[in-house]
Design a protein around this motif. Structure first.
Motif, PDB file in Angstrom:
ATOM      1  N   ILE A 128      11.678  16.914 -46.539  1.00  0.00           N
ATOM      2  CA  ILE A 128      10.486  16.070 -46.731  1.00  0.00           C
ATOM      3  C   ILE A 128       9.220  16.892 -46.594  1.00  0.00           C
ATOM      4  O   ILE A 128       8.285  16.768 -47.401  1.00  0.00           O
ATOM      5  CB  ILE A 128      10.485  14.908 -45.724  1.00  0.00           C
ATOM      6  CG1 ILE A 128      11.663  13.975 -45.976  1.00  0.00           C
ATOM      7  CG2 ILE A 128       9.180  14.116 -45.824  1.00  0.00           C
ATOM      8  CD1 ILE A 128      11.836  12.916 -44.920  1.00  0.00           C
ATOM      9  N   MET A 129       9.147  17.746 -45.591  1.00  0.00           N
ATOM     10  CA  MET A 129       7.940  18.537 -45.376  1.00  0.00           C
ATOM     11  C   MET A 129       7.695  19.502 -46.537  1.00  0.00           C
ATOM     12  O   MET A 129       6.564  19.645 -47.015  1.00  0.00           O
ATOM     13  CB  MET A 129       8.032  19.297 -44.049  1.00  0.00           C
ATOM     14  CG  MET A 129       7.876  18.412 -42.829  1.00  0.00           C
ATOM     15  SD  MET A 129       7.577  19.329 -41.286  1.00  0.00           S
ATOM     16  CE  MET A 129       9.174  20.123 -41.057  1.00  0.00           C
ATOM     17  N   VAL A 130       8.751  20.156 -47.009  1.00  0.00           N
ATOM     18  CA  VAL A 130       8.597  21.094 -48.121  1.00  0.00           C
ATOM     19  C   VAL A 130       8.244  20.354 -49.401  1.00  0.00           C
ATOM     20  O   VAL A 130       7.321  20.747 -50.136  1.00  0.00           O
ATOM     21  CB  VAL A 130       9.892  21.922 -48.311  1.00  0.00           C
ATOM     22  CG1 VAL A 130       9.805  22.770 -49.581  1.00  0.00           C
ATOM     23  CG2 VAL A 130      10.142  22.809 -47.099  1.00  0.00           C
ATOM     24  N   PHE A 131       8.961  19.277 -49.686  1.00  0.00           N
ATOM     25  CA  PHE A 131       8.688  18.512 -50.903  1.00  0.00           C
ATOM     26  C   PHE A 131       7.295  17.898 -50.861  1.00  0.00           C
ATOM     27  O   PHE A 131       6.598  17.844 -51.879  1.00  0.00           O
ATOM     28  CB  PHE A 131       9.745  17.413 -51.070  1.00  0.00           C
ATOM     29  CG  PHE A 131       9.549  16.565 -52.294  1.00  0.00           C
ATOM     30  CD1 PHE A 131       9.879  17.061 -53.547  1.00  0.00           C
ATOM     31  CD2 PHE A 131       9.032  15.276 -52.204  1.00  0.00           C
ATOM     32  CE1 PHE A 131       9.697  16.285 -54.685  1.00  0.00           C
ATOM     33  CE2 PHE A 131       8.849  14.506 -53.331  1.00  0.00           C
ATOM     34  CZ  PHE A 131       9.186  15.011 -54.574  1.00  0.00           C
ATOM     35  N   GLY A 132       6.893  17.426 -49.680  1.00  0.00           N
ATOM     36  CA  GLY A 132       5.571  16.814 -49.555  1.00  0.00           C
ATOM     37  C   GLY A 132       4.450  17.775 -49.915  1.00  0.00           C
ATOM     38  O   GLY A 132       3.441  17.385 -50.520  1.00  0.00           O
ATOM     39  N   LEU A 133       4.619  19.040 -49.563  1.00  0.00           N
ATOM     40  CA  LEU A 133       3.594  20.036 -49.893  1.00  0.00           C
ATOM     41  C   LEU A 133       3.413  20.178 -51.398  1.00  0.00           C
ATOM     42  O   LEU A 133       2.314  20.452 -51.881  1.00  0.00           O
ATOM     43  CB  LEU A 133       3.962  21.386 -49.274  1.00  0.00           C
ATOM     44  CG  LEU A 133       4.020  21.432 -47.742  1.00  0.00           C
ATOM     45  CD1 LEU A 133       4.469  22.807 -47.260  1.00  0.00           C
ATOM     46  CD2 LEU A 133       2.662  21.083 -47.125  1.00  0.00           C
ATOM     47  N   PHE A 134       4.484  19.960 -52.160  1.00  0.00           N
ATOM     48  CA  PHE A 134       4.415  20.090 -53.617  1.00  0.00           C
ATOM     49  C   PHE A 134       3.726  18.898 -54.275  1.00  0.00           C
ATOM     50  O   PHE A 134       3.209  19.024 -55.389  1.00  0.00           O
ATOM     51  CB  PHE A 134       5.820  20.253 -54.210  1.00  0.00           C
ATOM     52  CG  PHE A 134       6.406  21.616 -54.014  1.00  0.00           C
ATOM     53  CD1 PHE A 134       6.001  22.686 -54.800  1.00  0.00           C
ATOM     54  CD2 PHE A 134       7.358  21.842 -53.035  1.00  0.00           C
ATOM     55  CE1 PHE A 134       6.541  23.956 -54.617  1.00  0.00           C
ATOM     56  CE2 PHE A 134       7.905  23.105 -52.848  1.00  0.00           C
ATOM     57  CZ  PHE A 134       7.495  24.159 -53.640  1.00  0.00           C
ATOM     58  N   ILE A 135       3.717  17.745 -53.627  1.00  0.00           N
ATOM     59  CA  ILE A 135       3.112  16.561 -54.260  1.00  0.00           C
ATOM     60  C   ILE A 135       1.758  16.208 -53.641  1.00  0.00           C
ATOM     61  O   ILE A 135       1.198  15.151 -53.943  1.00  0.00           O
ATOM     62  CB  ILE A 135       4.057  15.344 -54.183  1.00  0.00           C
ATOM     63  CG1 ILE A 135       4.305  14.926 -52.732  1.00  0.00           C
ATOM     64  CG2 ILE A 135       5.363  15.623 -54.897  1.00  0.00           C
ATOM     65  CD1 ILE A 135       5.096  13.631 -52.611  1.00  0.00           C
ATOM     66  N   GLY A 136       1.242  17.069 -52.778  1.00  0.00           N
ATOM     67  CA  GLY A 136      -0.121  16.872 -52.293  1.00  0.00           C
ATOM     68  C   GLY A 136      -0.269  16.533 -50.831  1.00  0.00           C
ATOM     69  O   GLY A 136      -1.394  16.264 -50.383  1.00  0.00           O
ATOM     70  N   VAL A 137       0.792  16.520 -50.065  1.00  0.00           N
ATOM     71  CA  VAL A 137       0.685  16.278 -48.625  1.00  0.00           C
ATOM     72  C   VAL A 137       0.021  17.487 -47.975  1.00  0.00           C
ATOM     73  O   VAL A 137       0.411  18.626 -48.231  1.00  0.00           O
ATOM     74  CB  VAL A 137       2.074  16.021 -47.996  1.00  0.00           C
ATOM     75  CG1 VAL A 137       1.966  15.929 -46.483  1.00  0.00           C
ATOM     76  CG2 VAL A 137       2.681  14.750 -48.564  1.00  0.00           C
ATOM     77  N   THR A 138      -0.985  17.245 -47.159  1.00  0.00           N
ATOM     78  CA  THR A 138      -1.749  18.352 -46.557  1.00  0.00           C
ATOM     79  C   THR A 138      -1.408  18.506 -45.074  1.00  0.00           C
ATOM     80  O   THR A 138      -2.266  18.387 -44.208  1.00  0.00           O
ATOM     81  CB  THR A 138      -3.260  18.134 -46.732  1.00  0.00           C
ATOM     82  OG1 THR A 138      -3.616  16.836 -46.198  1.00  0.00           O
ATOM     83  CG2 THR A 138      -3.663  18.204 -48.181  1.00  0.00           C
ATOM     84  N   PHE A 139      -0.136  18.738 -44.795  1.00  0.00           N
ATOM     85  CA  PHE A 139       0.270  19.084 -43.439  1.00  0.00           C
ATOM     86  C   PHE A 139      -0.223  20.492 -43.098  1.00  0.00           C
ATOM     87  O   PHE A 139      -0.331  21.354 -43.965  1.00  0.00           O
ATOM     88  CB  PHE A 139       1.784  19.047 -43.313  1.00  0.00           C
ATOM     89  CG  PHE A 139       2.368  17.672 -43.132  1.00  0.00           C
ATOM     90  CD1 PHE A 139       1.560  16.578 -42.878  1.00  0.00           C
ATOM     91  CD2 PHE A 139       3.737  17.469 -43.199  1.00  0.00           C
ATOM     92  CE1 PHE A 139       2.093  15.311 -42.707  1.00  0.00           C
ATOM     93  CE2 PHE A 139       4.283  16.211 -43.023  1.00  0.00           C
ATOM     94  CZ  PHE A 139       3.450  15.129 -42.775  1.00  0.00           C
ATOM     95  N   PHE A 140      -0.501  20.699 -41.815  1.00  0.00           N
ATOM     96  CA  PHE A 140      -0.869  22.016 -41.278  1.00  0.00           C
ATOM     97  C   PHE A 140      -2.134  22.585 -41.935  1.00  0.00           C
ATOM     98  O   PHE A 140      -2.257  23.790 -42.128  1.00  0.00           O
ATOM     99  CB  PHE A 140       0.297  23.009 -41.440  1.00  0.00           C
ATOM    100  CG  PHE A 140       1.653  22.445 -41.125  1.00  0.00           C
ATOM    101  CD1 PHE A 140       1.906  21.874 -39.889  1.00  0.00           C
ATOM    102  CD2 PHE A 140       2.670  22.462 -42.064  1.00  0.00           C
ATOM    103  CE1 PHE A 140       3.157  21.352 -39.577  1.00  0.00           C
ATOM    104  CE2 PHE A 140       3.921  21.940 -41.770  1.00  0.00           C
ATOM    105  CZ  PHE A 140       4.162  21.386 -40.529  1.00  0.00           C
ATOM    106  N   GLU A 141      -3.060  21.700 -42.293  1.00  0.00           N
ATOM    107  CA  GLU A 141      -4.299  22.132 -42.943  1.00  0.00           C
ATOM    108  C   GLU A 141      -5.125  22.981 -41.985  1.00  0.00           C
ATOM    109  O   GLU A 141      -5.474  22.551 -40.882  1.00  0.00           O
ATOM    110  CB  GLU A 141      -5.112  20.916 -43.384  1.00  0.00           C
ATOM    111  CG  GLU A 141      -6.330  21.240 -44.221  1.00  0.00           C
ATOM    112  CD  GLU A 141      -5.992  21.631 -45.648  1.00  0.00           C
ATOM    113  OE1 GLU A 141      -6.915  22.054 -46.359  1.00  0.00           O
ATOM    114  OE2 GLU A 141      -4.809  21.518 -46.041  1.00  0.00           O
TER     115      GLU A 141
END
Length: 278
Positions: A128-141
């Motif tokens: 989820i964390m890796v996939f989220g980064l590809f669709i625009g999730v800005t974790f660890f900004e």
């Protein structure tokens, strides 16, 4: 005999990898949920809250990022509650009777299956964390590499302790049930209230008072708090609400999850100790 739980652990993991349909569905489902539901809801919530002023000095987070933490928690909850179904299958196939009649401690069966379920949760959370980064999730900004590593460890720590608690609960239910249909019914009855009476999708400050009181007793609320603290930050603005977490808040959240997991372990231990499988 002290390491007997590792045998149970590896057996359950091998079974997980060999059932290809179960493997791919369990890995793809959270990603699809985040992709379709998350993106659709994000566009709506961001539009509705675009006119709400952001407090000075606080960075704003899109709903997709806010909800991604909730999806991680939701996936962990579902995976953990369904983790005990392997115990029910073993009971129906007669394997559990052989395992409980063997010299290995009964707690090794419970712990081995629970650790296997926790590993599956770790795999899904990573996806989820890796996939989220590809669709625009800005974790660890704005995090440094060291801060990212520390944040991921913090997330996995919260996911692990939460997952173990619900895996122990699932194991207890499975030992008391006789059919998969009955287990699925109980799990469905538990998951919906736990998920919606939490801060996974929206702030609990908008809840009626009695739902706010229930959310405080909900372990999922503390898991989401921990994930957002490590993945987003200690002070941010999302969907019209400012979120500010202190170190004490996170320690309290972890302590609440640890207390819940300890209680579930005691209940599961008592259940396995007294269980009679025919």
């Amino acid at each position: 005999m002290r390491m007997a739980f590792l045998t149970v652990y590896w057996r359950d993991m091998i079974r997980f990898t060999r059932f290809r349909a179960l493997l791919f569905s369990s890995l793809l489902q959270p990603a699809l949920w985040l992709a379709f539901f998350g993106v659709a809801m994000s566009s709506n919530f961001d539009q509705l809250t675009s006119t709400v002023p952001v407090p000075e000095g606080v960075f704003s987070v899109e709903y997709l990022t806010f909800m991604a933490a909730g999806v991680i928690a939701m996936t962990t909850l579902f995976t953990s509650l369904f983790g005990g179904i392997s115990i029910l299958f073993d009971k129906n196939w007669g394997l559990m009777r052989e395992m409980m009649a063997s010299p290995i401690p009964r707690t090794a069966i419970m712990v081995g299956i629970s650790l296997s379920g926790m590993t599956k949760s770790f795999i899904q959370v990573t996806i989820i964390m890796v996939f989220g980064l590809f669709i625009g999730v800005t974790f660890f900004e704005g995090y440094s590499a060291l801060q990212v590593a520390f944040a991921i460890l913090g997330i996995l720590l919260f996911v692990g302790i939460f997952s173990l608690g619900f895996l122990f609960l699932s194991s207890t239910i499975s030992m008391r049930m006789e059919s998969p249909e009955g287990l699925q019914g109980v799990i469905t009855l538990l998951t919906l209230p736990l998920f919606f009476v939490s801060n996974a999708l929206y702030p609990i400050s908008a809840f009626p008072p009695f739902l706010q009181a229930l959310s405080v007793l909900n372990p999922l609320t503390y898991l989401v708090t921990g994930i957002r603290y490590f993945a987003i930050g200690s002070d941010f603005f999302a969907i019209g609400t400012r979120y500010s977490y202190t170190t004490a808040d996170i320690l309290i959240s972890f302590a609440a999850l640890a207390l819940f997991t300890t209680a579930m372990y005691v209940i599961a231990w008592q259940t396995f100790r007294k269980a009679v499988v025919t």
